[in-house]
Design a protein around this motif. Sequence first.
Motif, PDB file in Angstrom:
ATOM      1  N   ARG A  41       5.633  -5.366  -5.906  1.00  0.00           N
ATOM      2  CA  ARG A  41       4.862  -4.552  -5.040  1.00  0.00           C
ATOM      3  C   ARG A  41       4.178  -5.110  -4.025  1.00  0.00           C
ATOM      4  O   ARG A  41       4.401  -4.961  -2.925  1.00  0.00           O
ATOM      5  CB  ARG A  41       4.180  -3.497  -5.937  1.00  0.00           C
ATOM      6  CG  ARG A  41       4.929  -2.552  -6.458  1.00  0.00           C
ATOM      7  CD  ARG A  41       3.909  -1.243  -6.879  1.00  0.00           C
ATOM      8  NE  ARG A  41       3.029  -1.953  -7.921  1.00  0.00           N
ATOM      9  CZ  ARG A  41       3.126  -1.766  -9.399  1.00  0.00           C
ATOM     10  NH1 ARG A  41       4.451  -1.274  -9.811  1.00  0.00           N
ATOM     11  NH2 ARG A  41       2.094  -2.519 -10.159  1.00  0.00           N
ATOM     12  N   LEU A  42       3.534  -6.213  -4.492  1.00  0.00           N
ATOM     13  CA  LEU A  42       2.810  -7.130  -3.427  1.00  0.00           C
ATOM     14  C   LEU A  42       3.705  -7.626  -2.568  1.00  0.00           C
ATOM     15  O   LEU A  42       3.526  -7.619  -1.291  1.00  0.00           O
ATOM     16  CB  LEU A  42       2.122  -8.084  -4.473  1.00  0.00           C
ATOM     17  CG  LEU A  42       1.208  -9.051  -3.671  1.00  0.00           C
ATOM     18  CD1 LEU A  42       0.101  -8.447  -2.745  1.00  0.00           C
ATOM     19  CD2 LEU A  42       0.414 -10.264  -4.520  1.00  0.00           C
ATOM     20  N   GLN A  43       4.775  -8.352  -3.174  1.00  0.00           N
ATOM     21  CA  GLN A  43       5.784  -8.934  -2.075  1.00  0.00           C
ATOM     22  C   GLN A  43       6.258  -8.050  -1.161  1.00  0.00           C
ATOM     23  O   GLN A  43       6.568  -8.455  -0.144  1.00  0.00           O
ATOM     24  CB  GLN A  43       6.673  -9.651  -2.872  1.00  0.00           C
ATOM     25  CG  GLN A  43       6.286 -11.147  -3.562  1.00  0.00           C
ATOM     26  CD  GLN A  43       7.264 -11.350  -4.790  1.00  0.00           C
ATOM     27  OE1 GLN A  43       8.336 -10.752  -5.259  1.00  0.00           O
ATOM     28  NE2 GLN A  43       7.005 -12.841  -5.053  1.00  0.00           N
ATOM     29  N   ARG A  44       6.693  -6.740  -1.711  1.00  0.00           N
ATOM     30  CA  ARG A  44       7.111  -5.727  -0.631  1.00  0.00           C
ATOM     31  C   ARG A  44       6.198  -5.337   0.382  1.00  0.00           C
ATOM     32  O   ARG A  44       6.320  -5.298   1.521  1.00  0.00           O
ATOM     33  CB  ARG A  44       7.758  -4.476  -1.288  1.00  0.00           C
ATOM     34  CG  ARG A  44       9.127  -4.655  -1.886  1.00  0.00           C
ATOM     35  CD  ARG A  44       9.555  -3.107  -2.208  1.00  0.00           C
ATOM     36  NE  ARG A  44       8.559  -2.623  -3.373  1.00  0.00           N
ATOM     37  CZ  ARG A  44       8.970  -2.627  -4.652  1.00  0.00           C
ATOM     38  NH1 ARG A  44       9.668  -3.368  -5.170  1.00  0.00           N
ATOM     39  NH2 ARG A  44       8.040  -2.140  -5.423  1.00  0.00           N
ATOM     40  N   GLY A  48       6.184  -5.906   4.456  1.00  0.00           N
ATOM     41  CA  GLY A  48       5.928  -4.818   5.207  1.00  0.00           C
ATOM     42  C   GLY A  48       4.845  -5.177   6.298  1.00  0.00           C
ATOM     43  O   GLY A  48       5.275  -4.948   7.497  1.00  0.00           O
ATOM     44  N   ALA A  49       4.018  -5.826   5.965  1.00  0.00           N
ATOM     45  CA  ALA A  49       2.635  -6.228   6.712  1.00  0.00           C
ATOM     46  C   ALA A  49       3.233  -7.251   7.920  1.00  0.00           C
ATOM     47  O   ALA A  49       3.008  -6.958   9.000  1.00  0.00           O
ATOM     48  CB  ALA A  49       1.574  -6.847   6.034  1.00  0.00           C
ATOM     49  N   GLU A  50       4.194  -8.088   7.442  1.00  0.00           N
ATOM     50  CA  GLU A  50       4.770  -9.139   8.282  1.00  0.00           C
ATOM     51  C   GLU A  50       5.483  -8.520   9.290  1.00  0.00           C
ATOM     52  O   GLU A  50       5.368  -8.872  10.440  1.00  0.00           O
ATOM     53  CB  GLU A  50       5.505 -10.249   7.670  1.00  0.00           C
ATOM     54  CG  GLU A  50       4.690 -11.017   6.727  1.00  0.00           C
ATOM     55  CD  GLU A  50       5.400 -12.154   5.787  1.00  0.00           C
ATOM     56  OE1 GLU A  50       6.778 -11.829   5.900  1.00  0.00           O
ATOM     57  OE2 GLU A  50       4.897 -12.848   5.007  1.00  0.00           O
ATOM     58  N   ARG A  51       6.322  -7.468   8.921  1.00  0.00           N
ATOM     59  CA  ARG A  51       7.040  -6.909   9.728  1.00  0.00           C
ATOM     60  C   ARG A  51       6.345  -5.803  10.869  1.00  0.00           C
ATOM     61  O   ARG A  51       6.821  -5.954  12.370  1.00  0.00           O
ATOM     62  CB  ARG A  51       8.162  -5.954   9.265  1.00  0.00           C
ATOM     63  CG  ARG A  51       9.418  -6.595   8.450  1.00  0.00           C
ATOM     64  CD  ARG A  51      10.586  -5.582   8.141  1.00  0.00           C
ATOM     65  NE  ARG A  51      10.183  -4.671   7.061  1.00  0.00           N
ATOM     66  CZ  ARG A  51      10.117  -4.989   5.597  1.00  0.00           C
ATOM     67  NH1 ARG A  51      10.310  -6.038   5.235  1.00  0.00           N
ATOM     68  NH2 ARG A  51       9.635  -4.080   4.906  1.00  0.00           N
ATOM     69  N   ALA A  52       5.271  -5.301  10.600  1.00  0.00           N
ATOM     70  CA  ALA A  52       4.414  -4.587  11.135  1.00  0.00           C
ATOM     71  C   ALA A  52       3.751  -5.359  12.214  1.00  0.00           C
ATOM     72  O   ALA A  52       3.615  -5.140  13.522  1.00  0.00           O
ATOM     73  CB  ALA A  52       3.459  -3.759  10.415  1.00  0.00           C
ATOM     74  N   SER A  53       3.335  -6.664  11.831  1.00  0.00           N
ATOM     75  CA  SER A  53       2.580  -7.501  12.705  1.00  0.00           C
ATOM     76  C   SER A  53       3.511  -7.891  13.780  1.00  0.00           C
ATOM     77  O   SER A  53       3.416  -8.106  14.934  1.00  0.00           O
ATOM     78  CB  SER A  53       2.154  -8.869  11.695  1.00  0.00           C
ATOM     79  OG  SER A  53       1.523  -9.733  12.765  1.00  0.00           O
ATOM     80  N   ALA A  54       4.898  -8.215  13.461  1.00  0.00           N
ATOM     81  CA  ALA A  54       5.813  -8.701  14.423  1.00  0.00           C
ATOM     82  C   ALA A  54       6.065  -7.660  15.250  1.00  0.00           C
ATOM     83  O   ALA A  54       6.270  -7.754  16.616  1.00  0.00           O
ATOM     84  CB  ALA A  54       7.185  -9.178  13.890  1.00  0.00           C
TER      85      ALA A  54
END
Length: 64
Positions: A41-44, A48-54
Motif C-alpha cells: 500500500r505504501l509503495q502504491r 501515486g504521489a510521484e505521478r501526481a507530482s509529475a
Amino acid sequence: MSYFDTTGLDLPSMQEELVRDRIRTLHREAEEHRRAAGLQRLQRAQRGAERASARLRTALLRLV
C-alpha cells in the motif's frame, strides 16, 4: 503395557504444544502478511504521489 507407551512423556501435552506452536506460526505468518500488504500500500501511494507530482510539474510548465 500399551503399544504407545510414552515412557514418561505426556502425549496430550505434546499434542497441545504442537497445536500451540502451529498457532504461533500462523500468527507470525499473518503478521508478515500484514506487513507485506502495508508495504505494498505504501509503495502504491508513493507511486501515486510521484505521478501526481509529475502531472503538477507538467501543468505548471504549461502556464509559464
